[in-house]
Design a protein around this motif. Sequence first.
Motif, PDB file in Angstrom:
ATOM      1  N   ARG A 157       1.858  -6.379   8.769  1.00 18.61           N
ATOM      2  CA  ARG A 157       0.715  -5.847   9.516  1.00 18.61           C
ATOM      3  C   ARG A 157       0.242  -4.522   8.917  1.00 18.61           C
ATOM      4  N   MET A 158       0.451  -4.361   7.610  1.00 14.38           N
ATOM      5  CA  MET A 158       0.022  -3.137   6.932  1.00 14.38           C
ATOM      6  C   MET A 158      -0.878  -3.475   5.750  1.00 14.38           C
ATOM      7  N   ILE A 159      -1.823  -2.579   5.502  1.00 11.78           N
ATOM      8  CA  ILE A 159      -2.613  -2.639   4.281  1.00 11.78           C
ATOM      9  C   ILE A 159      -1.885  -1.734   3.304  1.00 11.78           C
ATOM     10  N   CYS A 160      -1.471  -2.291   2.177  1.00 18.53           N
ATOM     11  CA  CYS A 160      -0.650  -1.560   1.215  1.00 18.53           C
ATOM     12  C   CYS A 160      -1.370  -1.399  -0.119  1.00 18.53           C
ATOM     13  N   TRP A 161      -1.078  -0.302  -0.766  1.00 16.45           N
ATOM     14  CA  TRP A 161      -1.489  -0.079  -2.144  1.00 16.45           C
ATOM     15  C   TRP A 161      -0.190   0.075  -2.923  1.00 16.45           C
ATOM     16  N   SER A 162       0.000  -0.808  -3.892  1.00 16.27           N
ATOM     17  CA  SER A 162       1.289  -0.911  -4.572  1.00 16.27           C
ATOM     18  C   SER A 162       1.127  -1.021  -6.073  1.00 16.27           C
ATOM     19  N   VAL A 163       2.237  -0.778  -6.769  1.00 16.73           N
ATOM     20  CA  VAL A 163       2.323  -1.021  -8.203  1.00 16.73           C
ATOM     21  C   VAL A 163       2.632  -2.505  -8.370  1.00 16.73           C
ATOM     22  N   PRO A 164       1.801  -3.251  -9.081  1.00 19.50           N
ATOM     23  CA  PRO A 164       2.036  -4.691  -9.227  1.00 19.50           C
ATOM     24  C   PRO A 164       3.393  -4.990  -9.880  1.00 19.50           C
ATOM     25  N   LEU A 165       4.006  -6.080  -9.462  1.00 19.45           N
ATOM     26  CA  LEU A 165       5.289  -6.492 -10.046  1.00 19.45           C
ATOM     27  C   LEU A 165       5.169  -6.735 -11.548  1.00 19.45           C
TER      28      LEU A 165
ATOM     29  N   ASN B 237      13.804  -4.275  -3.781  1.00 16.96           N
ATOM     30  CA  ASN B 237      13.666  -5.405  -2.861  1.00 16.96           C
ATOM     31  C   ASN B 237      12.848  -6.567  -3.440  1.00 16.96           C
ATOM     32  N   LYS B 238      12.585  -6.520  -4.739  1.00 13.76           N
ATOM     33  CA  LYS B 238      11.834  -7.580  -5.435  1.00 13.76           C
ATOM     34  C   LYS B 238      10.378  -7.709  -4.952  1.00 13.76           C
ATOM     35  N   GLN B 239       9.891  -6.697  -4.246  1.00 12.87           N
ATOM     36  CA  GLN B 239       8.505  -6.637  -3.781  1.00 12.87           C
ATOM     37  C   GLN B 239       7.765  -5.568  -4.590  1.00 12.87           C
ATOM     38  N   PRO B 240       6.432  -5.633  -4.659  1.00 14.31           N
ATOM     39  CA  PRO B 240       5.700  -4.570  -5.352  1.00 14.31           C
ATOM     40  C   PRO B 240       6.049  -3.206  -4.762  1.00 14.31           C
ATOM     41  N   LEU B 241       6.129  -2.205  -5.611  1.00 12.15           N
ATOM     42  CA  LEU B 241       6.502  -0.858  -5.192  1.00 12.15           C
ATOM     43  C   LEU B 241       5.335  -0.219  -4.442  1.00 12.15           C
TER      44      LEU B 241
END
Length: 155
Positions: free
Chosen positions: A48-56, A64-68
């Motif tokens: 339920r969050m809008i995230c801005w991440s470093v792509p895998l 956690n094997k998810q985008p940072l």
Amino acid sequence: MTAGPAGAALLDELCAPLTPERAGALRTVYRLVRDAMPEGYEEAVSGRMICWSVPLARFPKTYNKQPLMFAALAATKGHNALHLPLLYMSPAHDAVFRKAYADAGQKLDMGKGCVRFTRAEALNEAAIAQAIAAMPVEQFLATYEAARAGASSAA
């Protein structure tokens, strides 16, 4: 950074049950974060969050094997939340962020890296934009790796 359709759709969903004031604050912060976001981060939805991440594809060795995650925006039962993990990874960035609020005479409602808010006026938009814009992906990755190694990062 262009608007992510999933993020924009979730923003509408998150705002629907909120008071107009809280919904407006959430929309303001969404635009603020998007406009300040350096190139290289991806906007997506995580739970339920809008995230801005470093792509895998750029950084696959996360714990956690998810985008940072670099930043995230959410609406909880009692407040809106802007998650800025950088602030708990880097004491130097945290100090600058807190000082900007103190210098502006604004009260900061924040946990380790989560700024809580219900009204846009309660936010120091300049401090938020600066914290985001000043962190290109490579610098964020260096700060993350230093924090994971237990080093204090001034990056």
